[in-house]
Design a protein around this motif. Sequence first.
Motif, mmCIF file in Angstrom:
data_model
loop_
_atom_site.group_PDB
_atom_site.id
_atom_site.type_symbol
_atom_site.label_atom_id
_atom_site.label_comp_id
_atom_site.label_asym_id
_atom_site.label_seq_id
_atom_site.Cartn_x
_atom_site.Cartn_y
_atom_site.Cartn_z
ATOM 1 N N LEU A 5 43.958 39.138 38.226
ATOM 2 C CA LEU A 5 44.622 39.565 36.999
ATOM 3 C C LEU A 5 43.601 39.907 35.921
ATOM 4 O O LEU A 5 43.733 40.920 35.216
ATOM 5 C CB LEU A 5 45.569 38.469 36.506
ATOM 6 C CG LEU A 5 46.833 38.253 37.342
ATOM 7 C CD1 LEU A 5 47.540 36.964 36.924
ATOM 8 C CD2 LEU A 5 47.788 39.436 37.208
ATOM 9 N N ARG A 6 42.583 39.082 35.798
ATOM 10 C CA ARG A 6 41.534 39.379 34.822
ATOM 11 C C ARG A 6 40.792 40.655 35.195
ATOM 12 O O ARG A 6 40.446 41.468 34.338
ATOM 13 C CB ARG A 6 40.557 38.210 34.734
ATOM 14 C CG ARG A 6 41.098 36.983 34.023
ATOM 15 C CD ARG A 6 39.996 35.962 33.821
ATOM 16 N NE ARG A 6 40.486 34.747 33.193
ATOM 17 C CZ ARG A 6 39.706 33.695 32.935
ATOM 18 N NH1 ARG A 6 38.417 33.728 33.280
ATOM 19 N NH2 ARG A 6 40.205 32.623 32.352
ATOM 20 N N HIS B 263 41.970 43.173 36.595
ATOM 21 C CA HIS B 263 42.821 44.317 36.279
ATOM 22 C C HIS B 263 43.135 44.413 34.791
ATOM 23 O O HIS B 263 44.013 45.188 34.391
ATOM 24 C CB HIS B 263 44.123 44.241 37.083
ATOM 25 C CG HIS B 263 43.966 44.672 38.506
ATOM 26 N ND1 HIS B 263 43.501 43.817 39.489
ATOM 27 C CD2 HIS B 263 44.188 45.862 39.120
ATOM 28 C CE1 HIS B 263 43.464 44.468 40.647
ATOM 29 N NE2 HIS B 263 43.871 45.703 40.441
ATOM 30 N N LEU C 64 43.779 41.717 32.392
ATOM 31 C CA LEU C 64 44.502 40.685 31.645
ATOM 32 C C LEU C 64 43.548 39.979 30.695
ATOM 33 O O LEU C 64 42.469 39.540 31.085
ATOM 34 C CB LEU C 64 45.126 39.659 32.600
ATOM 35 C CG LEU C 64 45.932 38.548 31.919
ATOM 36 C CD1 LEU C 64 47.210 39.108 31.318
ATOM 37 C CD2 LEU C 64 46.249 37.423 32.884
ATOM 38 N N VAL D 138 52.849 38.369 30.682
ATOM 39 C CA VAL D 138 53.089 38.931 32.010
ATOM 40 C C VAL D 138 54.515 38.576 32.421
ATOM 41 O O VAL D 138 54.867 37.393 32.488
ATOM 42 C CB VAL D 138 52.098 38.371 33.064
ATOM 43 C CG1 VAL D 138 52.403 38.950 34.437
ATOM 44 C CG2 VAL D 138 50.657 38.661 32.657
ATOM 45 N N SER E 239 49.181 31.388 38.309
ATOM 46 C CA SER E 239 48.119 32.393 38.312
ATOM 47 C C SER E 239 47.961 32.999 36.924
ATOM 48 O O SER E 239 46.842 33.164 36.423
ATOM 49 C CB SER E 239 48.438 33.509 39.318
ATOM 50 O OG SER E 239 48.473 33.025 40.626
ATOM 51 N N VAL E 240 49.089 33.325 36.315
ATOM 52 C CA VAL E 240 49.059 33.900 34.966
ATOM 53 C C VAL E 240 48.487 32.891 33.975
ATOM 54 O O VAL E 240 47.606 33.211 33.166
ATOM 55 C CB VAL E 240 50.471 34.340 34.531
ATOM 56 C CG1 VAL E 240 50.477 34.768 33.074
ATOM 57 C CG2 VAL E 240 50.980 35.470 35.422
ATOM 58 N N ALA F 190 44.804 32.279 34.352
ATOM 59 C CA ALA F 190 44.021 33.429 33.888
ATOM 60 C C ALA F 190 43.978 33.510 32.363
ATOM 61 O O ALA F 190 43.222 34.313 31.805
ATOM 62 C CB ALA F 190 44.602 34.725 34.451
ATOM 63 N N MET G 237 51.663 43.475 32.001
ATOM 64 C CA MET G 237 51.755 43.403 33.451
ATOM 65 C C MET G 237 53.067 42.759 33.866
ATOM 66 O O MET G 237 53.744 42.109 33.066
ATOM 67 C CB MET G 237 50.591 42.600 34.040
ATOM 68 C CG MET G 237 49.215 43.184 33.808
ATOM 69 S SD MET G 237 47.926 42.137 34.563
ATOM 70 C CE MET G 237 46.463 43.077 34.139
ATOM 71 N N ILE H 241 54.788 40.680 37.485
ATOM 72 C CA ILE H 241 54.744 40.212 38.869
ATOM 73 C C ILE H 241 56.185 40.075 39.326
ATOM 74 O O ILE H 241 56.991 39.395 38.677
ATOM 75 C CB ILE H 241 54.016 38.862 38.986
ATOM 76 C CG1 ILE H 241 52.563 38.986 38.518
ATOM 77 C CG2 ILE H 241 54.055 38.367 40.436
ATOM 78 C CD1 ILE H 241 51.818 37.664 38.477
ATOM 79 N N LEU I 128 45.514 41.214 44.391
ATOM 80 C CA LEU I 128 44.880 40.331 43.406
ATOM 81 C C LEU I 128 44.002 39.273 44.061
ATOM 82 O O LEU I 128 43.165 38.660 43.400
ATOM 83 C CB LEU I 128 45.953 39.634 42.559
ATOM 84 C CG LEU I 128 46.867 40.527 41.718
ATOM 85 C CD1 LEU I 128 47.958 39.670 41.071
ATOM 86 C CD2 LEU I 128 46.071 41.268 40.657
#
Length: 247
Positions: A45-46, A48, A50, A56, A72-73, A76, A90, A92, A122
Amino acid sequence: MTWTELVTASAPTKGDEPAVSDVRTGEVLSYAAFVRRVTRAAAGLRRHGLQYGDQVLVDVPLGASLPVAVHSVAWAGGIAVLGSTGKARMMITHGHPGTAAADVQQVFSFHPAPGARPFGELLGAGTVEFGPLAGPAVTLDGVRLFDHIELAGDLRRLAARLVIGKEDVVINAVSEPFRGLRVIDLAMMAGAHVVIAHEPSVIGCRVLAQERRATMVVAPYDLAKRLLGDPILRVVDERAVVSSLGL
């Protein structure tokens, strides 16, 4: 210790033992696999774009994929918005992102979907070793934010009240995603195995408990009331896992 660190605290000793089983899909996620996916997806994520504090959208039903997506979010440094609408960089999703994706820059999906990148994209070689110590992590409506310290502190208080052990098998019969996520968090924090059932009946819940040798069930009020009196199962009303957050 942050919220996600608290949830994964048992991973070093539990390793490849099951953390989350999804009855509907048959997926079984081990403690080691959970940590691996969360830390790698956070790095993805980072990678890409974030940034800390970015929202998100997480439009994923209750199942083994939901805690992976949300943590995960959070790991990050982002804010997981549980729902399919809202302003976010973003998203998910579990499958087709729908019309909500029109206002989102990047969409990642656990299952193939037009206009979405695979969530597996990811999961590169890099990891995020240290997540944020504080700051917002989750919102249900884009307005009220739950931060790491609040979520971690509440988990500790719940754990002291509900007393889940590392040998317990917990049936998660909750239907609402956030409540279900809290059950998963509690069970994993204790090193237990949580089995996600999807809208089970009383008979279905008892059969599942027998098959999985479950010791505890968290269920909606009506179902929990009908399960009371079982000589083996400890029964918990799902409202108990979010009442301290004012929900």
